[in-house]
Write a protein that holds these residues in place. Structure first.
Motif: not given
Ligand code: FES
Ligand code: FES
Lengths: 291, 781, 166
Positions: C4-8, C16-19, C67-68
């Motif tokens: 899993p990666r956190e991205i904004a 948007h900020a998501r994992v 997406a990352v």
């Protein structure tokens, strides 16, 4: 069609990327992704680690240095296409890039990615072969220079040692009275080439051929240089007969074929495109003062 | 757009009511449907073209976290009423129907046949699990070539069938033996046409939700025929129609394959019922190459008999058709090809025997054109061969054979699927050709061609005439309702995959009711809103649903006037329907809007309805066809061929087209242009290939080439309008016409360009390598 | 979820900020994480162009980008093309006017490609060949491209080419 799981890495410096490349098992470098991403989505590649080179600023950009100019491996094809210096310094590269994919893929695809993926139908390796490109490869023991002609090592493979990354490519600037042409045959203009030919012709003051180089792609695992034909052209006036002799040599290439474009058809194309490319290149050489 | 007087919108280039939504990303396609709690499915498919499953081990796949189920035939069979999916369509000459299984039971008969279904919380995980399935398949010899497959010694494509010869049918009329005995000339040609497909940009997909509380199954399916899907589902799952709802959401292109019921459309609902959880499956592109029906591969061996002037006396021969591994859509396709071969020409005698062979390939079923492009191609190639033999120009040989306009309606002694005689209803074929030749500059072309040749350029001009039987019945349904809110709702059994069906219907109904089309809501593709319907195939919906909607709208208009007569205390004869209101002629202020009329017809508790009329401002109608309506056209293409490389460039493309009265010429042109480019693909680019083991070699858009914007030519379209007497609107279908004419036209042009090399083209698709081989052979001569 | 990666990121001016699982591509992320279903998927191997979006202004195939990799970037999709007041972008209006769409599945990709084309050629009228070349990475099975090309000519062509009816 979804990519298999992998661990994603996004190094910000080349040294970091090299450490990862050397240290991680079953790792693949991700350049622009225009070849690797389809393979991942199709599950034809399944690396455990993906090392994204996209955030390494030092791998991007174009700079001049005497008689040559250098392009960082992660420079996008679109940047090359838009580069005014490249258009002037090396028309052949500009001509070749025009045939590479679509804008949506050139916006992400990189020169290094294309040379390392080494698709037989790709255009940039053919241009690199015709231009005697020099590569700089970095690895655990530092940098080494590789002549492009020694780089391809088989179908879809290149001579990078484990832990190594391609960092930049250099090309000679076009000389005076030099002309070039890049021609390819395919069913739709943006497709990979069935056969492509990159030709350079430099004339001497008397208008004779001082130097020619011819590279043919799409026919075997890697592009082929027609050195004998090039030598035979030297000293001759650019003429249909001279170019037809070179074309005959090209038509002798022992091509790989497939069910749509069989080997004998590709051989024919090698001849036709070689003749046409040399003719165009020579015409451009004759018509140009300095490029 | 404003409304207007009733009936004025036919023929208008009305903007499409579909576009605003689609242009803003507001479409709702199959994969956009979010069903809470839905699981995602992936099919594990046969890696070989033919074999027997010895053992399948799904334990590792099942054990993967987030995998909910791995299902095989034995898991789904208890939910089904029969072993196979019963799809057989009645057909003369069929020796045995080969219905598919929901998942392979024991024998796999084409690479891509579904074997197991993995259901997981995400598609990614389901694909991970698919990679863990271990299968042991005993390979069996595969049948790849239909002609060889008919040899008595051929291996069997299916062990569960007596042999590969699945059907023998044909067309036979006139005294063919006499025709050949009396002929001044006879020529014989063989044509082999390769496999191609629909390849809509949106692949197929299914979402199914079973509601145990209501004991109801809802299936969203990217299908062209939701009513047929519902019938198959209800039968196979033992449900009633009432319990089974099939909804086709926005569908991103159909082109035929989405009319066919595929095993996945049963497997997903069955899985949803078994798991008591919604399940979604979206086809990926690899699957659309290996698991979706395709067609086009035919082998024709034909002889033409003609008199000294080049008039056709008879044609006879054999058509061998590769039917793939099952018969999901009957055997109509090669019959279409044969009857369509006759085209706009007088053909006194005709005998073609049609032999259908089962092979270990993706099953064959109609793709845009449905056999007709092949038939037209064969006829036009024969005509060009006749012209060459007699030294008569290609336009002239056709002129001598075209059916004159004064012989309309023109019956041909061929029985159709519905038992009626094939009868051309209207049209002026010679005039159509004349206009096309004029538009393309046929007369001056030889001079231009000679000038080009002096520059070393080989240009050529080719032509093709064709007819297309459209508007296949038996019926289509539509209803029109004015709600008390004023909202006008049209429902129909017709379905939409981009043709502009909603605009077409809104335009017809809006015209009848004097309201702007964009204010009308059209509901299609839902078995709940339209209990009866057939859907999209055979270029039929303007003919069938269009006329049904018109009839319903006329009834609504009549009722509105009758009600208004009471409300306005006027004679119905003095009333007119303008701008969505009924008004007294000459007294525009004295009016009742449709909304007001609908409201008064909705009734109020205890009050009587106007004039004691039946409640509601609504009507429904079914249009029953009275035979096919025949669209016709002439195409001309100008090409330049690089004789050294075999490269073909289409310089110009002209179409003269007659589909009767046009409802919306803009949309007709869109259908033609799209069809022509599909036909160009079929001629020069698209080719599904298989190796000798019948393994598909084309499974991506890298290997199978769709025409792109930079190879598609501009298409100049001219219209003729010969209204059909067979329906009140006078309309004929237009959706497949473009593709029918393109292959013959382009090939004729290429032959013309390469006339100095005596090139004669027989097989499709035409690759540069094949063309070079022909040039080489011609040069040697 | 593996890796899993956190991205904004910013999509159509919204942050948007998501994992997200690292293997998820941008097309799937936009569609199934952000619910922006206007970006379509037609091949997942980088050929059809239905998934075309703009990333930092450049058109990309969102099926060929993770997406990352869009973390920190500015993404434009079909949903953000019309003006805030709802008015159509000229490209959208021209596609409707010239019947440049039928099923509409390829349309979002076509619109994004044409928008990039327009931005790169401000003040420079384009000819039919240039427009066909620019669109060659967007497959359309319905229209034969004619209406799309005419829409492009209407918006970006020389005045003489504008508004041509076929
Ligand atoms: S889905 Fe990305 S290019 Fe087709
Ligand atoms: S409009 Fe259907 S694919 Fe383009």
């Amino acid at each position: 069609m979804k990519a298999p799981p992998f661990k994603y890495h996004a190094p910000r410096a080349l040294a970091e990327a090299l450490d990862m490349t050397a240290g991680l098992d079953n790792a693949r470098a991700l350049a622009g992704g225009q070849s690797l991403m389809p393979l991942l989505n199709l599950r034809m590649a399944a690396p455990d680690h993906l090392i994204d080179l996209g955030n390494i600023a030092e791998l991007r950009g174009v700079f001049e240095d005497g008689a040559r100019f250098h392009i960082g491996a992660m420079t996008t094809q679109r940047d090359i296409e838009k580069s005014a210096p490249i258009a002037g310094l090396c028309p052949l590269l500009a001509q070749a890039i025009h045939h590479v994919g679509h804008q949506q893929t050139r916006n992400r695809g990189t020169i290094g990615g294309s040379l390392c993926h080494s698709d037989p139908g790709a255009e940039l390796p053919v241009a690199a072969m015709a231009l005697d490109a020099e590569l700089v490869v970095a690895g655990p023991r530092g940098e080494r220079a590789v002549a492009f002609r020694d780089f391809p090592s088989g179908y879809l493979s290149v001579s990078l040692e484990p832990g190594e990354l391609l960092t930049r490519v250099s090309f000679p600037k076009a000389g005076p009275r030099e002309g070039s042409a890049f021609l390819e045959f395919n069913l739709r203009p943006a497709d990979f080439a069935v056969v492509s030919v990159a030709a350079r012709v430099a004339l001497d003051e008397a208008g004779h051929i001082a130097h020619a180089s011819i590279a043919v792609g799409g026919v075997q695992a890697a592009p082929i240089r027609l050195l004998e034909a090039e030598n035979a052209l030297r000293g001759h006036a650019p003429s249909r007969e001279a170019f037809e002799a070179a074309a005959r040599a090209a038509a002798e290439i022992d091509c790989d074929g497939d069910d749509v474009h069989p080997a004998d058809f590709r051989s024919e194309l090698c001849g036709v495109l070689t003749r046409r490319a040399l003719t165009q290149a020579a015409t451009r050489a004759a018509g140009s003062r300095h490029v | 757009m404003a409304g207007g007087t009733a009936g004025t919108l036919i023929g208008a280039r009305t903007p499409r009511v579909e576009d605003a939504r689609l242009l803003r990303g507001g479409g709702r396609f199959l994969d956009d449907i979010v069903v809470p709690g839905a699981l995602e499915a992936v099919f594990f498919r046969s890696p070989v073209a033919h074999g027997l499953i010895r053992k399948i081990d799904v334990a590792a796949a099942r054990a993967l976290p987030d995998v909910r189920a791995v299902l095989t035939y034995d898991d789904l069979r208890p939910l089904l009423t029969s072993d196979r999916i019963s799809l057989a369509l009645p057909a003369a000459g069929i020796r045995f129907n080969v219905d598919p299984f929901v998942l392979a039971r024991k024998e796999v008969c084409y690479a891509g046949e579904p074997i197991a279904l993995i259901v997981a919380t995400s598609r990614r995980v389901a694909e991970d699990a698919a990679g863990l399935i271990e299968i042991d398949i005993e390979p069996l010899p595969a049948v790849g070539d239909p002609v060889a497959g008919l040899d008595p010694g051929s291996p069997k494509a299916r062990l569960d069938c007596p042999d590969n010869f699945v059907a023998k049918t044909g067309v036979d009329y006139g005294d063919i033996d006499h025709a050949f005995a009396a002929a001044a000339h006879v020529l014989r040609e063989r044509f082999r046409l390769g496999k191609g497909g629909g390849f809509s940009i949106e692949p197929r997909g299914v979402v199914a939700r079973y509601d145990p509380l209501e004991d109801r199954l809802t299936v969203w399916d990217s299908t062209q025929m939701p009513h047929r899907a519902r019938a198959v589902l209800a039968t196979c799952l033992g449900l009633s129609e009432q319990q089974t709802r099939v909804v086709a959401p926005d569908v991103g292109g159909g082109f035929g394959p989405k009319a066919v019921f595929h095993p996945e459309e049963l497997a997903i609902p069955a899985a949803a019922m078994l798991l008591k959880q919604p399940v979604k499956w979206v086809e990926d592109r690899f699957e659309s190459f290996t698991a979706t029906v395709a067609e086009r591969d035919q082998d024709w061996d034909m002889e033409a008999a003609f008199d000294a002037e080049g008039r056709l006396l008879g044609i006879r021969g054999r058509l061998c058709y590769d039917h793939g591994a099952s018969t999901p859509y009957g055997i109509a396709l090669p019959f279409n090809a044969s009857t369509n071969m006759i085209g706009p020409y007088i053909l006194p005698a005709f005998r073609v025997s049609i032999e259908l062979c089962l092979t270990n390939k993706t099953p064959a079923a109609p793709t845009r054109g449905a056999g007709r492009p092949q038939g037209a191609y064969v006829m036009e190639r024969l005509l060009d061969a006749m012209a060459r033999k007699l030294g008569v120009p290609r336009d002239e040989i056709r002129r001598r054979n075209l059916i004159p306009a004064d012989r309309m309606p023109y019956p041909i002694p061929v029985k159709q699927r519905d038992g009626s005689l094939m009868t051309y209803d209207s049209g002026d074929y010679p005039e159509c050709q004349r206009r096309a030749l004029a538009a393309a500059g046929w007369r001056d072309f030889p001079a231009r061609q000679a000038a080009a040749l002096r520059e070393g350029r080989h240009i050529g001009l080719g032509l093709c005439n064709y007819v297309e039987g459209t508007g296949r019945g038996p019926f289509e349904s539509a209803s029109v309702r004015v709600n008390p809110s004023g909202q006008i709702v049209v429902t129909t059994g017709a379905t939409a995959q981009g043709q502009g069906v909603h605009t077409m219907l809104a335009q017809i109904v809006g015209g009848e009711l004097g309201v702007a089309p964009e204010t009308i809501l059209v509901q299609s593709g839902d078995t709940q809103t339209s209990p009866l319907g057939l859907g999209a195939f055979a270029s039929r919906q303007a003919v069938t649903a269009g006329n049904a909607a018109k009839a319903a709208a006329v009834l609504v208009a009549r009722k509105a006037k009758a009600a208004a007569a009471h409300l306005l205390e006027a004679s119905p004869d003095d009333l007119e329907l303008v701008d969505g209101a009924v008004r007294v002629r000459g007294v525009p202020g004295h009016r009742k809007t449709l909304t007001e009329i609908a409201r008064s017809l909705a009734g109020a508790a205890g009050f009587s309805l106007p004039g004691g009329m039946a409640p509601g401002l609504a009507a429904a109608s079914d249009f029953l066809t009275a035979g096919l309506t025949y669209t016709n056209g002439t195409h001309l293409a100008e090409v330049e061929v690089d004789h050294e490389t075999g490269a073909v460039k289409i310089l110009r493309y002209v179409v003269v087209h007659d589909c009767g009265t046009m409802i919306n010429p803009m949309m007709v042109e869109g259908q033609i242009a799209g069809g022509v480019v599909h036909g160009i693909g079929m001629t020069l680019f698209e080719w599904m290939r298989y190796d000798e083991m019948a393994q598909p070699l084309t499974a991506t858009f890298v290997d199978y080439l769709l025409p792109t914007s930079d190879v598609a030519p501009r298409i100049e379209i001219h219209h003729m309008e010969s209204p059909t007497p067979l329906n009140p609107l006078g309309v004929k279908g237009a959706a497949e016409s473009g593709v029918i004419g393109a292959p013959a036209t382009i090939v004729s042009a290429i032959e013309d360009a390469l006339a100095p090399f005596n090139v004669v083209i027989r097989d499709l698709p035409l690759t540069p390598a094949k063309l070079r081989a022909l040039v080489r052979a011609g040069t040697k001569r | 979820m593996s890796d899993p990666r956190e991205i904004a990121l910013v999509v159509n001016d919204v942050r948007h900020a998501r994992v997200v699982e690292s293997r998820v591509n941008l097309a799937d992320f936009l569609r199934h994480e952000l619910g922006l279903f206007g970006t379509h998927v037609g091949c997942e191997h980088g050929v059809c162009g239905a998934c075309t979006v703009l990333v930092d202004g450049a058109s990309v195939r969102s099926c060929l980008m993770l997406a990352v990799q869009a973390g920190g970037k500015n993404v434009e999709t079909i949903e953000g093309v019309a003006a805030a007041d709802g008015a159509s972008h000229p490209v959208q209006a021209a596609l409707a006017k010239h019947h440049g769409l039928q099923c509409g599945y390829c349309t979002p990709g076509v619109v994004m490609t044409l928008i990039e084309l327009g931005r790169e050629n401000i003040g420079k009228p384009l000819g039919e060949a240039e427009i066909r070349h620019a669109l060659s990475g967007n497959l359309c099975r319905c229209t034969g491209y004619q209406g799309i090309v005419d829409a492009g000519l209407d918006v970006f062509g020389a005045p003489a080419d504008k508004g041509s009816e076929t």
